[in-house]
Enzyme design. Structure first.
Site, PDB file in Angstrom:
ATOM      1  N   GLY A  33      17.136 -95.924 -13.952  1.00  0.00           N
ATOM      2  CA  GLY A  33      17.674 -94.802 -13.180  1.00  0.00           C
ATOM      3  C   GLY A  33      16.746 -93.611 -13.224  1.00  0.00           C
ATOM      4  O   GLY A  33      15.602 -93.716 -13.659  1.00  0.00           O
ATOM      5  N   ASN A  34      17.228 -92.468 -12.740  1.00  0.00           N
ATOM      6  CA  ASN A  34      16.441 -91.232 -12.792  1.00  0.00           C
ATOM      7  C   ASN A  34      17.382 -90.051 -13.012  1.00  0.00           C
ATOM      8  O   ASN A  34      18.597 -90.219 -13.068  1.00  0.00           O
ATOM      9  CB  ASN A  34      15.597 -91.083 -11.519  1.00  0.00           C
ATOM     10  CG  ASN A  34      16.457 -90.955 -10.273  1.00  0.00           C
ATOM     11  OD1 ASN A  34      17.120 -89.958 -10.060  1.00  0.00           O
ATOM     12  ND2 ASN A  34      16.459 -92.003  -9.450  1.00  0.00           N
ATOM     13  N   ARG A  35      16.829 -88.855 -13.136  1.00  0.00           N
ATOM     14  CA  ARG A  35      17.616 -87.693 -13.560  1.00  0.00           C
ATOM     15  C   ARG A  35      18.362 -86.982 -12.436  1.00  0.00           C
ATOM     16  O   ARG A  35      18.938 -85.923 -12.652  1.00  0.00           O
ATOM     17  CB  ARG A  35      16.690 -86.673 -14.250  1.00  0.00           C
ATOM     18  CG  ARG A  35      16.134 -87.149 -15.562  1.00  0.00           C
ATOM     19  CD  ARG A  35      15.357 -86.029 -16.238  1.00  0.00           C
ATOM     20  NE  ARG A  35      14.579 -86.504 -17.362  1.00  0.00           N
ATOM     21  CZ  ARG A  35      15.103 -86.773 -18.565  1.00  0.00           C
ATOM     22  NH1 ARG A  35      16.378 -86.578 -18.801  1.00  0.00           N
ATOM     23  NH2 ARG A  35      14.309 -87.223 -19.526  1.00  0.00           N
TER      24      ARG A  35
END
Ligand code: CTP
Ligand code: CA
Length: 226
Positions: A33-35
């Site tokens: 995932g990412n932020r």
């Protein structure tokens, strides 16, 4: 900031916003995932809806409530987002690609939970399609808005992305600045246009950024905003 409710600039227009960070599964219990929090995209969906647009929000998983009056379609991966967005594109007037789309996904999704071995291992990744670039190639009369999340050389990289992806407006975003970027309630952005024009906005809430963006979208659609 004053509300856009009642201004109805985008009455009769169909808008599609993507938001959040895609999740690329590795096995039944893990993903890459990412932020991205989804806040910028959700604020844009709210501002479009307030301006009278029929608004579809194609969202990767977030903790955010769906803005009132907005139709949400939930997706998890970049490939799912690709299918939904390309399927809807022909009937849409304006697309805003605020989502943080994973550039790569694991080459295989393991059917069972991957077991630890105690030794180092390598993960093979394969590229995801670039949704925005594909829309840039397909576009007929649509207004196309992209984002550029950068950690260095903001204007140079953003300028390059605008041309490569054939967008009508690019929102450039230095995600390392305090008061901007992932998870932050405020943002500091610039709007870049293919004709070389540039608008630098000061730090403001993401909803205020979204309302500025809606004004520019109306102008790009040839609507009087006075
Ligand atoms: N984007 C997309 N599909 C992808 C990757 C990005 O539609 N597979 C869109 C994003 O939603 C954003 C824009 O492209 O509107 C720019 O994303 P960004 O990650 O900043 O740029 P990339 O083109 O992916 O280049 P890089 O990550 O290498 O900087
Ligand atoms: Ca990227």
């Amino acid at each position: 900031a004053r509300s856009f409710a009642g201004l109805n600039w985008l009455q009769g227009k169909k808008a599609l916003v993507t938001a959040g960070g895609t999740q690329e599964p590795l096995d039944p219990v893990r993903y890459l995932g990412n932020r991205s929090s989804g806040r910028m995209g959700y604020a844009i969906a709210q501002a479009l809806q307030e301006a009278g647009a029929e608004t579809i929000l194609v969202s990767a998983p977030t903790d955010l409530p769906t803005p009132h009056g907005v139709t949400k379609i939930s997706v998890q991966t970049a490939l799912e987002m690709y299918d939904v967005v390309l399927g809807l594109f022909p009937e849409i007037d304006v697309v805003i690609k605020a989502a943080a789309v994973a550039d790569y996904r694991p080459a295989v999704e393991a059917e069972q939970k991957i077991k630890k071995t105690g030794t180092s291992r390598t993960l093979e990744l394969v590229p995801n399609p670039d949704i925005l670039a594909e829309l840039g190639r397909m576009k007929t009369s649509q207004v196309l808005i992209g984002f550029a999340a950068e950690t260095e050389n903001l204007m140079e990289n953003a300028q390059h992305k605008m041309q490569k992806k054939n967008v009508n407006l690019l929102v450039a975003n230095d995600v390392t600045k305090p008061g901007a970027g992932f998870g932050c309630p405020t943002n500091i952005v610039s709007f870049l246009f293919p004709d070389g024009r540039r608008i630098d906005l000061p730090q403001m809430s993401k909803l205020e950024v979204a309302r500025h963006l809606v004004r520019e979208i109306a102008k790009l659609l040839g609507i009087q905003t006075k």
